[in-house]
Design a protein around this motif. Structure first.
Motif, PDB file in Angstrom:
ATOM      1  N   VAL A   6       0.857  -1.185   0.000  1.00 47.19           N
ATOM      2  CA  VAL A   6       0.000   0.000   0.000  1.00 47.19           C
ATOM      3  C   VAL A   6       0.892   1.233   0.000  1.00 47.19           C
ATOM      4  O   VAL A   6       1.699   1.431   0.916  1.00 47.19           O
ATOM      5  CB  VAL A   6      -0.937   0.026   1.220  1.00 47.19           C
ATOM      6  CG1 VAL A   6      -1.801   1.275   1.185  1.00 47.19           C
ATOM      7  CG2 VAL A   6      -1.800  -1.228   1.253  1.00 47.19           C
ATOM      8  N   ASP A   8       0.657   5.047   0.194  1.00 48.66           N
ATOM      9  CA  ASP A   8      -0.257   6.125   0.591  1.00 48.66           C
ATOM     10  C   ASP A   8       0.486   7.459   0.550  1.00 48.66           C
ATOM     11  O   ASP A   8       1.211   7.823   1.476  1.00 48.66           O
ATOM     12  CB  ASP A   8      -0.796   5.846   1.993  1.00 48.66           C
ATOM     13  CG  ASP A   8      -1.853   6.859   2.428  1.00 48.66           C
ATOM     14  OD1 ASP A   8      -2.111   7.812   1.658  1.00 48.66           O
ATOM     15  OD2 ASP A   8      -2.400   6.705   3.530  1.00 48.66           O
ATOM     16  N   GLY A  10      -0.213  11.136   0.558  1.00 47.41           N
ATOM     17  CA  GLY A  10      -1.277  12.095   0.829  1.00 47.41           C
ATOM     18  C   GLY A  10      -0.831  13.542   0.756  1.00 47.41           C
ATOM     19  O   GLY A  10       0.201  13.867   0.184  1.00 47.41           O
ATOM     20  N   ASP A  15       3.062   7.191   3.585  1.00 43.14           N
ATOM     21  CA  ASP A  15       3.082   5.943   4.352  1.00 43.14           C
ATOM     22  C   ASP A  15       3.115   4.774   3.388  1.00 43.14           C
ATOM     23  O   ASP A  15       2.349   4.732   2.415  1.00 43.14           O
ATOM     24  CB  ASP A  15       1.847   5.840   5.259  1.00 43.14           C
ATOM     25  CG  ASP A  15       1.828   6.924   6.326  1.00 43.14           C
ATOM     26  OD1 ASP A  15       2.638   6.841   7.247  1.00 43.14           O
ATOM     27  OD2 ASP A  15       1.011   7.851   6.209  1.00 43.14           O
ATOM     28  N   ALA A 147      -3.045   4.983  -2.537  1.00 41.77           N
ATOM     29  CA  ALA A 147      -3.927   5.748  -1.650  1.00 41.77           C
ATOM     30  C   ALA A 147      -3.403   7.173  -1.591  1.00 41.77           C
ATOM     31  O   ALA A 147      -2.204   7.418  -1.724  1.00 41.77           O
ATOM     32  CB  ALA A 147      -3.970   5.133  -0.253  1.00 41.77           C
ATOM     33  N   GLY A 148      -4.315   8.132  -1.378  1.00 48.40           N
ATOM     34  CA  GLY A 148      -3.910   9.524  -1.281  1.00 48.40           C
ATOM     35  C   GLY A 148      -3.870  10.197  -2.643  1.00 48.40           C
ATOM     36  O   GLY A 148      -3.496   9.586  -3.651  1.00 48.40           O
ATOM     37  N   SER A 151      -0.849  10.121  -5.103  1.00 48.09           N
ATOM     38  CA  SER A 151      -0.530   8.881  -5.812  1.00 48.09           C
ATOM     39  C   SER A 151      -1.127   8.856  -7.211  1.00 48.09           C
ATOM     40  O   SER A 151      -0.822   7.971  -8.011  1.00 48.09           O
ATOM     41  CB  SER A 151      -1.029   7.675  -5.012  1.00 48.09           C
ATOM     42  OG  SER A 151      -2.445   7.609  -5.019  1.00 48.09           O
ATOM     43  N   PRO A 175      -8.087   6.036  -4.944  1.00 51.73           N
ATOM     44  CA  PRO A 175      -7.092   6.479  -3.957  1.00 51.73           C
ATOM     45  C   PRO A 175      -7.617   7.516  -2.974  1.00 51.73           C
ATOM     46  O   PRO A 175      -7.108   7.618  -1.856  1.00 51.73           O
ATOM     47  CB  PRO A 175      -5.969   7.073  -4.832  1.00 51.73           C
ATOM     48  CG  PRO A 175      -6.140   6.436  -6.165  1.00 51.73           C
ATOM     49  CD  PRO A 175      -7.616   6.244  -6.320  1.00 51.73           C
ATOM     50  N   GLU A 176      -8.630   8.268  -3.396  1.00 51.03           N
ATOM     51  CA  GLU A 176      -9.157   9.330  -2.540  1.00 51.03           C
ATOM     52  C   GLU A 176     -10.038   8.782  -1.407  1.00 51.03           C
ATOM     53  O   GLU A 176     -10.188   9.413  -0.369  1.00 51.03           O
ATOM     54  CB  GLU A 176      -9.974  10.323  -3.372  1.00 51.03           C
ATOM     55  CG  GLU A 176      -9.206  10.975  -4.512  1.00 51.03           C
ATOM     56  CD  GLU A 176      -8.335  12.123  -4.058  1.00 51.03           C
ATOM     57  OE1 GLU A 176      -8.277  12.376  -2.834  1.00 51.03           O
ATOM     58  OE2 GLU A 176      -7.725  12.765  -4.920  1.00 51.03           O
ATOM     59  N   VAL A 179      -8.848   4.885   2.103  1.00 50.34           N
ATOM     60  CA  VAL A 179      -8.596   4.885   3.546  1.00 50.34           C
ATOM     61  C   VAL A 179      -9.915   4.916   4.317  1.00 50.34           C
ATOM     62  O   VAL A 179     -10.093   4.185   5.307  1.00 50.34           O
ATOM     63  CB  VAL A 179      -7.704   6.079   3.946  1.00 50.34           C
ATOM     64  CG1 VAL A 179      -7.583   6.173   5.471  1.00 50.34           C
ATOM     65  CG2 VAL A 179      -6.315   5.936   3.331  1.00 50.34           C
TER      66      VAL A 179
END
Length: 346
Positions: A6, A8, A10, A15, A147-148, A151, A175-176, A179
Motif C-alpha cells: 500500500v 499512501d 497524501g 506511508d 492511496a492519497g 498517488s 485512492p481518494e 482509507v
C-alpha cells in the motif's frame, strides 16, 4: 497467500505498508514512511516557481510580502497540479494578484515533474525500505494499491511500475476514498455490524516502534535515584513485530542490597533512551538484601490484539510483583511522530 503493498501518498505525509493476505487474514509485515513529504511539498515547489516567474515579469514587485495574494496563488497552483494528472499542461491565472497587476503562466506536466523529481524519487525509495524491513523481494509482491491524492500523479505511478518490473498498479480502488473505506470495514469488524463476509476478516497489525525498558548495563535494573546516567534502552519487542505478542526476560539489580527496582518503559528506535518516547514506569519493592546481580526479576511485555501494552515484573525469590498498562489513547504517539522518530534514528 498474496502480498500487497500500500503506497499512501497524501497531502502531508507518505506511508508505505506491506501486507500478507490469506484466507481473510490481513497481516501487516512492515510499515515505514515520511512525515515531511506530501502534496504540500509539491505545491510549495510550484508556488516557488511562480514567484520566480512573477519576479522576472514584474521587477521590483514583492509578491511574497503579500500574504493574501500568496494564498490565492497557492490555491491556483493546487488546481493546476490536479489538472496535470490528466492533462499535459495547465494554466495558472490569478486576476489582480497585486493592485493593477494580473498574473498568468502555463505549467507543463514535464516542468512540474522536473520541479519535483527529487520528491518523487524520495517517495518511491521508501518502497525499498519497507520491502527490506519485511524481507520480501519486489518480485513477490502481487498487488500495489495506491492511496492519497498525490498517488494519482502519472510520474509517481511510472516510478512505481518501473520499480516492480512493469507491473500494473491496482486501478479498482479510488485512492481518494480507500482509507475511509478501510476504516469503515474495520469499524464494522470491531462493532460486529455488517455482513458475514466482513466479520470473517482479521487484521494482524504490527508494532510501529520498538518497545523496551531502561537498564543500567543491559541487565541491571536501577532503583530510585541510583544514578544520573540515563541508562541503556533494552528492547523487548522489536519494531514491526506482529501483534498480539509476548516477550519475557530476566533482569537483576544494579547495586548491592538494592531494596527495589524501577522499570521505566519507552518506545523508539534511538539507542539513547532520552531520544525515545516515555510510556510509563512502575516499581517492585521488597527485594531481600543481596549482592548486585543476584536477585532474579522476571519482566514480561505483552501486547494484545488491540495494541494495549501490559508490562509486569516479579521477584522470583519473594513472588512480589507489580505491573502497568499502557493503552493506545494514553500518551501514545501519532503516526506522524512515529515516522519522525524512525527517520531521526536512521
Amino acid at each position: 497467500e498474496r502480498k500487497v503493498l500500500v503506497f499512501d501518498f497524501g497531502g502531508g505525509t507518505l506511508d508505505v505498508a506491506l501486507l500478507s493476505i490469506e484466507d481473510g487474514i490481513f497481516e501487516v509485515l512492515a510499515v515505514t514512511g515520511d512525515t515531511h513529504l506530501g502534496g504540500e511539498d509539491l505545491d510549495n515547489r510550484v508556488v516557488e516557481h511562480c514567484l520566480r516567474d512573477f519576479a522576472a515579469k514584474h521587477p521590483g514587485s514583492d509578491l511574497a510580502a503579500a500574504p493574501k495574494s500568496l494564498h490565492r496563488l497557492r490555491r491556483a497552483c493546487i488546481v493546476a497540479k490536479h489538472r496535470l494528472s490528466t492533462s499535459a499542461q495547465a494554466r495558472i491565472d490569478v486576476d489582480d494578484i497585486l493592485p493593477g497587476t494580473d498574473y498568468s503562466c502555463v505549467l507543463s506536466r514535464a516542468r512540474f515533474e522536473e520541479l519535483n523529481r527529487d520528491h518523487f524519487q524520495r517517495a518511491v525509495s521508501y518502497v525499498g525500505t519497507c520491502l527490506h524491513e519485511a524481507g520480501v523481494p519486489a518480485a513477490e509482491v502481487h498487488e500495489v494499491v495506491l492511496a492519497g491524492g498525490s498517488s494519482r500523479i502519472p510520474y509517481v505511478q511510472g516510478l512505481l511500475k518501473e520499480y516492480f518490473g512493469g507491473k500494473e498498479l491496482c486501478a479498482s480502488i479510488d485512492p481518494e476514498t480507500v482509507v475511509a473505506s478501510g476504516a469503515a470495514v474495520q469499524a464494522a469488524i470491531l462493532t460486529g455490524e455488517g455482513s458475514s463476509q466482513v466479520q470473517d476478516l482479521l487484521l494482524l497489525d504490527v508494532t510501529p516502534l520498538s518497545i523496551g525498558l531502561v537498564t543500567g548495563d543491559g541487565v541491571g535494573l536501577q532503583g530510585d535515584g541510583d544514578s544520573d546516567d540515563p541508562g541503556t534502552f533494552s528492547v523487548m519487542i522489536q519494531r514491526n513485530t506482529t501483534i498480539p505478542t509476548r516477550r519475557e526476560a530476566t533482569f537483576t539489580t544494579s547495586c548491592d542490597n538494592q531494596p527495589s527496582v524501577v522499570i521505566p518503559i519507552y518506545e523508539g528506535e534511538h539507542p539513547d533512551v532520552r531520544n525515545n518516547h516515555f510510556l510509563g514506569r512502575f516499581r517492585v519493592d521488597g527485594i531481600p538484601p543481596a549482592p548486585k546481580g543476584t536477585p532474579q526479576i522476571r519482566v514480561t511485555f505483552d501486547i494484545d490484539a488491540n495494541g494495549i501494552l501490559n508490562v509486569s515484573a516479579q521477584d522470583r525469590s519473594t513472588g512480589k510483583s507489580n505491573q502497568i498498562t499502557v493503552t493506545n489513547e494514553e500518551g501514545r504517539l501519532s503516526q506522524a511522530e512515529i515516522d519522525r522518530m524512525v527517520q531521526e534514528a536512521e
